[in-house]
Design an enzyme around this catalytic site. Structure first.
Site, PDB file in Angstrom:
ATOM      1  N   ARG A  61       1.342  16.368  20.688  1.00  0.00           N
ATOM      2  CA  ARG A  61       1.530  15.971  19.280  1.00  0.00           C
ATOM      3  C   ARG A  61       1.125  17.123  18.355  1.00  0.00           C
ATOM      4  O   ARG A  61       1.761  17.384  17.354  1.00  0.00           O
ATOM      5  CB  ARG A  61       0.663  14.744  18.927  1.00  0.00           C
ATOM      6  N   GLN A  92      -2.623   7.997   6.210  1.00  0.00           N
ATOM      7  CA  GLN A  92      -2.940   7.515   7.562  1.00  0.00           C
ATOM      8  C   GLN A  92      -2.510   8.549   8.598  1.00  0.00           C
ATOM      9  O   GLN A  92      -2.756   8.377   9.780  1.00  0.00           O
ATOM     10  CB  GLN A  92      -2.214   6.196   7.835  1.00  0.00           C
ATOM     11  N   ASN A  93      -1.836   9.593   8.129  1.00  0.00           N
ATOM     12  CA  ASN A  93      -1.277  10.576   9.079  1.00  0.00           C
ATOM     13  C   ASN A  93      -2.328  11.583   9.509  1.00  0.00           C
ATOM     14  O   ASN A  93      -3.201  11.965   8.735  1.00  0.00           O
ATOM     15  CB  ASN A  93      -0.086  11.297   8.441  1.00  0.00           C
ATOM     16  N   HIS A 110      -7.286   8.399   9.084  1.00  0.00           N
ATOM     17  CA  HIS A 110      -7.310   8.307  10.554  1.00  0.00           C
ATOM     18  C   HIS A 110      -7.579   9.655  11.221  1.00  0.00           C
ATOM     19  O   HIS A 110      -7.243   9.838  12.387  1.00  0.00           O
ATOM     20  CB  HIS A 110      -5.999   7.693  11.062  1.00  0.00           C
ATOM     21  N   GLY A 176       6.189   5.003   3.232  1.00  0.00           N
ATOM     22  CA  GLY A 176       6.424   5.110   4.665  1.00  0.00           C
ATOM     23  C   GLY A 176       5.336   4.537   5.546  1.00  0.00           C
ATOM     24  O   GLY A 176       4.911   5.172   6.507  1.00  0.00           O
TER      25      GLY A 176
HETATM   26  N1  APR Z   1      10.914   7.598   4.648  1.00  0.00           N
HETATM   27  C1  APR Z   1      10.023   6.612   4.354  1.00  0.00           C
HETATM   28  N2  APR Z   1       9.628   5.689   5.242  1.00  0.00           N
HETATM   29  C2  APR Z   1      10.168   5.739   6.468  1.00  0.00           C
HETATM   30  C3  APR Z   1      11.101   6.728   6.859  1.00  0.00           C
HETATM   31  C4  APR Z   1      11.484   7.679   5.878  1.00  0.00           C
HETATM   32  N3  APR Z   1      12.348   8.656   6.135  1.00  0.00           N
HETATM   33  N4  APR Z   1      11.438   6.508   8.157  1.00  0.00           N
HETATM   34  C5  APR Z   1      10.744   5.433   8.565  1.00  0.00           C
HETATM   35  N5  APR Z   1       9.979   4.968   7.554  1.00  0.00           N
HETATM   36  C6  APR Z   1       9.065   3.816   7.524  1.00  0.00           C
HETATM   37  C7  APR Z   1       9.389   2.660   8.435  1.00  0.00           C
HETATM   38  O1  APR Z   1      10.331   1.787   7.822  1.00  0.00           O
HETATM   39  C8  APR Z   1       8.018   2.004   8.611  1.00  0.00           C
HETATM   40  O2  APR Z   1       7.813   1.010   7.631  1.00  0.00           O
HETATM   41  O3  APR Z   1       7.807   4.263   7.946  1.00  0.00           O
HETATM   42  C9  APR Z   1       7.047   3.162   8.381  1.00  0.00           C
HETATM   43  C10 APR Z   1       6.286   3.606   9.604  1.00  0.00           C
HETATM   44  O4  APR Z   1       5.470   2.566  10.042  1.00  0.00           O
HETATM   45  P1  APR Z   1       4.488   2.766  11.284  1.00  0.00           P
HETATM   46  O5  APR Z   1       5.231   3.424  12.381  1.00  0.00           O
HETATM   47  O6  APR Z   1       3.851   1.440  11.533  1.00  0.00           O
HETATM   48  O7  APR Z   1       3.433   3.820  10.757  1.00  0.00           O
HETATM   49  P2  APR Z   1       2.112   3.614   9.930  1.00  0.00           P
HETATM   50  O8  APR Z   1       2.229   2.449   9.011  1.00  0.00           O
HETATM   51  O9  APR Z   1       1.765   4.938   9.354  1.00  0.00           O
HETATM   52  O10 APR Z   1       1.094   3.279  11.070  1.00  0.00           O
HETATM   53  C11 APR Z   1      -0.249   3.139  10.720  1.00  0.00           C
HETATM   54  O11 APR Z   1      -0.902   2.977  12.999  1.00  0.00           O
HETATM   55  O12 APR Z   1      -0.503   3.866  15.076  1.00  0.00           O
HETATM   56  C12 APR Z   1      -1.375   3.789  14.039  1.00  0.00           C
HETATM   57  O13 APR Z   1      -3.098   5.237  13.402  1.00  0.00           O
HETATM   58  C13 APR Z   1      -1.711   5.133  13.494  1.00  0.00           C
HETATM   59  O14 APR Z   1      -1.837   5.889  11.235  1.00  0.00           O
HETATM   60  C14 APR Z   1      -1.098   5.100  12.115  1.00  0.00           C
HETATM   61  C15 APR Z   1      -1.149   3.626  11.788  1.00  0.00           C
END
Ligand code: APR
Length: 245
Positions: A61, A92-93, A110, A176
């Site tokens: 990663r 959260q990234n 995170h 996102g």
């Molecule tokens: N632009 C904006 N949003 C987008 C795009 C884009 N190009 N592509 C996808 N998405 C959205 C999806 O629709 C979804 O709602 O991004 C979101 C990603 O959601 P997750 O994968 O659940 O990610 P996240 O919410 O950041 O996860 C939170 O979970 O795995 C753990 O610790 C990790 O920080 C992470 C946390």
């Protein structure tokens, strides 16, 4: 120049803002993260069971993060700050794309994949400007190094600071994130009652909690549109041409 009366934009970002930089989101693929089950690579139990696999996963990663570049969404947020707006980012990234775009106030809820830390003493942290973490790499107290990230089931030390930032917002921009992971998902509860909240996510119409404005677009498209409107009027507002509730 930042003026005393600068409106304060608080931005909460999730994996979706980095998707257009080539970094995969978590929940796009039936709950698998880059083809791995979360419980095999992102929990303290996985690290205890199979540290080599966990370190390899994060080493891969980290290489992806180093190769990735900020996209128009990261760049537009940094531009807004340069234009004189007060911008605080709570992400959260674990990537550094906000910082590389030029944003200066970034809190990593995170953790940060570009930092290693002692597995016995979280205060012993080491920047990973190059290279990776191998089994046998140790801190000065002799404990195995691990990525300085928050795994599932671990406390989130930056949560209190994140709540304070959100509580001081004039407008909250959420980008996102599926808002599925606690306690990050609860951060919005700290927002002042009179602060507008805007969610930019292709799934925004399904995800937006009641009272949250939604922009159902990719971040790389939606964020530059919003930033353009804010810069044009030198204020934070909810432009109806871009948004619907
Ligand atoms: N632009 C904006 N949003 C987008 C795009 C884009 N190009 N592509 C996808 N998405 C959205 C999806 O629709 C979804 O709602 O991004 C979101 C990603 O959601 P997750 O994968 O659940 O990610 P996240 O919410 O950041 O996860 C939170 O979970 O795995 C753990 O610790 C990790 O920080 C992470 C946390």
């Amino acid at each position: 120049m930042e003026s005393i009366s600068s409106p304060h934009l608080v931005v909460l970002t999730g994996a979706g803002i980095s998707a257009e930089s080539g970094l995969k989101t978590f929940r796009a693929n039936e709950g698998l993260w880059e083809n791995h089950r979360i419980e095999d690579v992102a929990t303290p139990e996985a690290f205890a069971r199979n540290p080599e696999q966990v370190l390899r996963f994060y080493n891969e990663r980290r290489e992806q993060v180093r190769r990735a570049v900020p996209n128009p969404a990261h760049l537009a947020l940094a531009e807004l700050e340069r234009h004189g707006f007060r911008v605080s980012i709570v992400t959260q990234n674990i990537d550094d794309l906000h910082e590389r775009a030029g944003s200066r106030n970034v809190l990593h809820l995170h953790g940060d994949i570009l930092v290693a830390r002692s597995s016995s003493d979280p205060a012993l942290r080491y920047p990973l400007t190059h290279g990776d973490i191998q089994l046998g790499d140790r801190c000065e107290k002799g404990s195995q190094l691990r990525p300085d990230v928050v795994w599932f089931g671990e406390p989130v030390p930056a949560y209190g600071a994140a709540c304070d930032i959100v509580a001081a917002a004039d407008l909250v921009l959420v980008i996102g994130t599926s808002l599925a992971v606690m306690p990050a998902a609860a951060l919005l509860e700290s927002a002042p009652l009179d602060a507008d909240v805007i969610l930019v996510d292709p799934q925004a119409h399904d995800l937006a909690p009641p009272g949250v404005w939604s922009v159902a677009r990719a971040a790389g498209e939606g964020i530059p549109l919003l930033v353009h409107e804010w810069q044009r009027q030198s204020r934070l507002w909810v432009p109806e041409t871009v948004i619907r509730q």
